[in-house]
Design an enzyme around this catalytic site. Structure first.
Site, mmCIF file in Angstrom:
data_model
loop_
_atom_site.group_PDB
_atom_site.id
_atom_site.type_symbol
_atom_site.label_atom_id
_atom_site.label_comp_id
_atom_site.label_asym_id
_atom_site.label_seq_id
_atom_site.Cartn_x
_atom_site.Cartn_y
_atom_site.Cartn_z
ATOM 1 N N LYS A 277 0.851 -1.186 0.000
ATOM 2 C CA LYS A 277 0.000 0.000 0.000
ATOM 3 C C LYS A 277 0.891 1.243 0.000
ATOM 4 O O LYS A 277 1.919 1.258 0.670
ATOM 5 C CB LYS A 277 -0.864 0.034 1.272
ATOM 6 N N ARG A 351 -9.828 -11.964 1.964
ATOM 7 C CA ARG A 351 -10.644 -13.052 1.415
ATOM 8 C C ARG A 351 -9.898 -14.378 1.467
ATOM 9 O O ARG A 351 -10.524 -15.438 1.507
ATOM 10 C CB ARG A 351 -11.085 -12.672 -0.009
HETATM 11 N N1 BES Z 1 -7.932 -4.062 4.541
HETATM 12 C C1 BES Z 1 -8.186 -3.625 3.217
HETATM 13 C C2 BES Z 1 -9.551 -2.943 3.067
HETATM 14 C C3 BES Z 1 -9.776 -1.675 3.841
HETATM 15 C C4 BES Z 1 -9.759 -0.463 3.203
HETATM 16 C C5 BES Z 1 -10.089 -1.708 5.193
HETATM 17 C C6 BES Z 1 -10.010 0.701 3.905
HETATM 18 C C7 BES Z 1 -10.321 -0.553 5.912
HETATM 19 C C8 BES Z 1 -10.300 0.655 5.262
HETATM 20 C C9 BES Z 1 -8.158 -4.816 2.250
HETATM 21 O O1 BES Z 1 -7.318 -5.855 2.611
HETATM 22 C C10 BES Z 1 -7.704 -4.332 0.930
HETATM 23 O O2 BES Z 1 -6.596 -3.914 0.843
HETATM 24 N N2 BES Z 1 -8.576 -4.415 -0.071
HETATM 25 C C11 BES Z 1 -8.256 -4.015 -1.387
HETATM 26 C C12 BES Z 1 -8.732 -5.095 -2.333
HETATM 27 C C13 BES Z 1 -8.289 -4.908 -3.746
HETATM 28 C C14 BES Z 1 -6.779 -5.061 -3.848
HETATM 29 C C15 BES Z 1 -8.993 -5.937 -4.608
HETATM 30 C C16 BES Z 1 -8.992 -2.699 -1.650
HETATM 31 O O3 BES Z 1 -10.117 -2.536 -1.191
HETATM 32 O O4 BES Z 1 -8.404 -1.837 -2.299
HETATM 33 MN MN MN Z 2 -5.328 -5.552 1.971
#
Ligand code: BES
Ligand code: MN
Ligand code: ZN
Length: 502
Positions: A277, A351
Site C-alpha cells: 500500500k 478473502r
Molecule cells: N484491509 C483492506 C480494506 C480496507 C480499506 C479496510 C479501507 C479498511 C479501510 C483490504 O485488505 C484491501 O486492501 N482491499 C483491497 C482489495 C483490492 C486489492 C482488490 C482494496 O479494497 O483496495
Molecule cells: Mn489488503
C-alpha cells in the site's frame, strides 16, 4: 469502565458532580425532555429559558452546560440534545447517543446523575449502554506519568428517578454492561498498536478470556496450519516474522436452539504485502483485525448472557507483510479444502484468510455462518464510513441480519452479488483469482467468499471496512479509533437464534 447504578432519588437530591438532562427541538424552539422535572423545578420552571439563552437548541449531538442553582445538590447541569421532539417516546439509539455525548462531555468528572427520559427497561438499557460506550478511552499506550496527569473517564453514572425494586431495569443495566464491556474489549484490540497485537498475542488474549469465561479454545499455530493444509492463512502470513494463527473459540449451551459460526478477518496489520500500500493508505491498517475482534467479543458476550445457542468463533489471524518469504502476485495457493487461488494482488488478503476459515467452519455444519471483515475500500466508497454492507447467499437471512443490525444501533445496508462479476475472477492457472473487476469491488469480494461456503449452509458477509475505525471526530457514543461495530449485530443474531427464530 463507568459504573452504572439505578436510584429512586430525584436528580435534585443526588450528590454528584453534574446532573444530565435532555432537551429536544420543538416546533417553537427548545423543549425539556421527560425526566428533567425536578431539575426544572430547581430553576423555578425556567430551565428551558436558561438553556435557550446560552444557545441550546436541542439538536442531536449538542451538549450545553449551565451552573446549577443552590437547591440542586450538583453544581452543574448538562443538557444534551435529542434532535426533533418525539411525543411517543425517544428511540433507543437517540438515547444511546445522548448518553454517550453526556459521558464524553463529562470526561474528568467522577459522578453524574442521569435524568434522561428512561423509565422503561429498553430506554434504561440504552442510557446505560450509551454512557459506558461514550466514556471509553484507550490509555494502554500512554506512559504512567501521562495517564496520571490526564483526566479520567466518568467513574459513576447514576440513573435517577427510577421505581423501587424495578427488576426489569436492573436486568437492562446488566445486559448493557455486558455489551459495553465486550464492545470496549473489541475497541481495545483494534486500538492496540500492531507492534503489540500480532497473531500470537491476539491468540494469547483469547486464551486467557476463554479460560475466564469457560469457553473451549483451540489455537492452530504455523505447524498445525501446515499440517491441516490452510494455504490461505499461511500464504497471507508467510511474509511476516510473526506467524499466523487460526483460533477456534466456542460457547455451547446444553439446551441450544441452534448453532452459529462467526468468522472474523484478523489481519493484525495490512501493509498490502508485495502489492504494498502507498503511504496514506496504511496508517490505520492496524484496524484490519476488527472483524476478528468483533467475533471474539460477541462469543464472550453470548456466553456471559447465557444465551441458549451454540456459537463458535473462528479468528483468522495473520500479519500481511512484504519480505523474501511473502506470497508473490502470481503465486497459486492451495486453500483448506483443496480449491486453488491465484493471488494477483497480495493486498486482497482478507478473502484468502477468510476462505480457509469459512471452509473449516462449514465442516461443523452450523445453521448459519456469518463472516465479519474490513474487506474492501470499495464498500467504503459505496456506503461511507458509518454503514457496513451485508451480503448473503439467502435473501431472507440478509434481511434478518440487516434488520437486527439497525435495531441494535449499527447502520447496515443490503448489497447484491451480481453473478456476472464472477467471471472477472477467472484464472488462467487456478480455480479462481483473488481479484476481479475493480468496479463493484465489495460485491466481487462477496462472490469470492461465496465459493468457499459449503452447499446448503446459510451465510452472510459483513464488510465493515467503513465503520470499523472512526478517523473523524467522536460522535454520539463513538470515539475516535476502534468502534466495535458488528458486535451488537452478532449478539442480536445469537439472541434471535436462541429464541428459535433462525
Ligand atoms: N484491509 C483492506 C480494506 C480496507 C480499506 C479496510 C479501507 C479498511 C479501510 C483490504 O485488505 C484491501 O486492501 N482491499 C483491497 C482489495 C483490492 C486489492 C482488490 C482494496 O479494497 O483496495
Ligand atoms: Mn489488503
Ligand atoms: Zn486487509
Amino acid at each position: 469502565m463507568t459504573a452504572v447504578s439505578l436510584s429512586t432519588s430525584t436528580a435534585a437530591a443526588l450528590r454528584a458532580d453534574a446532573v444530565v438532562v435532555a432537551v429536544a427541538k420543538g416546533p417553537k424552539g427548545l423543549v425539556l425532555a421527560p425526566g428533567s422535572e425536578a431539575v426544572d423545578e430547581a430553576f423555578d420552571g425556567k430551565l428551558a429559558e436558561v438553556l435557550a439563552t446560552v444557545g441550546a437548541t436541542g439538536a442531536d449531538g449538542e451538549a450545553v452546560k449551565v451552573p446549577a442553582p443552590a437547591t440542586l445538590k450538583a453544581p452543574l447541569v448538562l443538557a444534551v440534545g435529542l434532535g426533533d421532539v418525539a411525543e411517543g417516546g425517544y428511540a433507543a439509539e437517540v438515547l444511546r447517543k445522548a448518553a454517550g455525548v453526556a459521558a464524553r462531555t463529562l470526561h474528568g468528572s467522577k459522578k453524574a446523575a442521569f435524568a434522561l427520559p428512561a423509565t422503561e427497561a429498553e430506554a434504561v438499557e440504552a442510557v446505560a449502554l450509551g454512557a459506558q460506550l461514550g466514556a471509553y478511552t484507550f490509555t494502554a499506550c500512554r506512559s504512567d506519568a501521562a495517564n496520571a496527569d490526564a483526566k479520567t473517564p466518568l467513574a459513576e453514572a447514576v440513573l435517577v428517578g427510577g421505581k423501587r425494586g424495578d427488576k426489569a431495569a436492573k436486568a437492562a443495566v446488566e445486559r448493557a454492561t455486558v455489551l459495553a464491556e465486550e464492545m470496549n474489549r473489541a475497541r481495545d484490540l483494534v486500538n492496540q498498536p500492531p507492534n503489540d497485537l500480532f497473531p500470537k498475542s491476539f491468540a494469547d488474549i483469547a486464551t486467557v478470556a476463554a479460560k475466564e469465561h469457560g469457553l473451549k479454545i483451540e489455537v492452530l499455530d504455523e505447524k498445525a496450519l501446515t499440517k491441516g493444509g490452510f494455504g490461505g492463512i499461511l500464504g497471507v502470513g508467510g511474509g511476516s516474522e510473526r506467524g499466523p494463527r487460526l483460533v477456534k473459540i466456542a460457547y455451547t449451551h446444553p439446551k441450544a436452539k441452534a448453532s452459529l459460526a462467526f468468522v472474523g478477518k484478523g489481519i493484525t496489520y495490512d501493509s498490502g504485502g508485495i502489492s504494498l500500500k502507498p503511504a496514506g493508505h496504511n496508517e490505520t491498517m492496524k484496524c484490519d483485525m476488527a472483524g476478528a475482534g468483533a467475533v471474539f467479543a460477541a462469543v464472550v458476550a453470548a456466553s456471559r448472557l447465557g444465551l441458549q445457542v451454540n456459537v463458535t468463533g473462528w479468528l483468522a489471524l495473520a500479519e500481511n507483510m512484504p519480505s523474501g518469504s511473502a506470497t508473490r502476485p502470481g503465486d497459486v495457493l492451495r486453500m483448506y479444502g483443496g480449491k486453488t487461488v491465484e493471488v494477483l494482488n497480495t493486498d486482497a488478503e482478507g478473502r484468502l484468510v477468510l476462505a480457509d476459515a469459512i471452509v473449516r467452519a462449514g465442516e461443523e455444519k452450523p445453521d448459519a455462518i456469518v463472516d465479519v471483515a474490513t474487506l474492501t475500500g470499495a464498500m467504503v466508497m459505496a456506503l461511507g464510513s458509518r454503514t457496513f454492507g451485508v451480503i448473503a447467499n439467502d435473501d431472507e437471512f440478509r434481511s434478518t441480519v440487516h434488520t437486527l443490525a439497525e435495531e441494535a444501533g449499527e447502520p447496515a445496508w443490503p448489497m447484491p452479488m451480481p453473478a456476472h462479476l464472477r467471471s472477472g475472477m477467472d484464472s488462467t492457472v487456478a480455480d479462481i483469482a483473488n481479484m476481479g473487476e475493480r468496479m463493484g469491488g465489495g460485491l466481487v469480494a462477496g462472490l469470492f467468499l461465496k465459493e468457499f461456503v459449503a452447499d446448503g449452509i446459510t451465510w452472510a458477509h459483513l464488510d465493515i471496512a467503513g465503520p470499523a475505525f472512526n478517523e473523524a471526530a467522536p460522535f454520539g457514543y463513538t470515539p475516535k479509533g476502534g468502534t466495535a461495530t458488528a458486535v451488537r449485530t452478532l449478539v442480536a443474531l445469537a439472541e434471535h437464534a436462541a429464541d428459535g427464530k433462525l
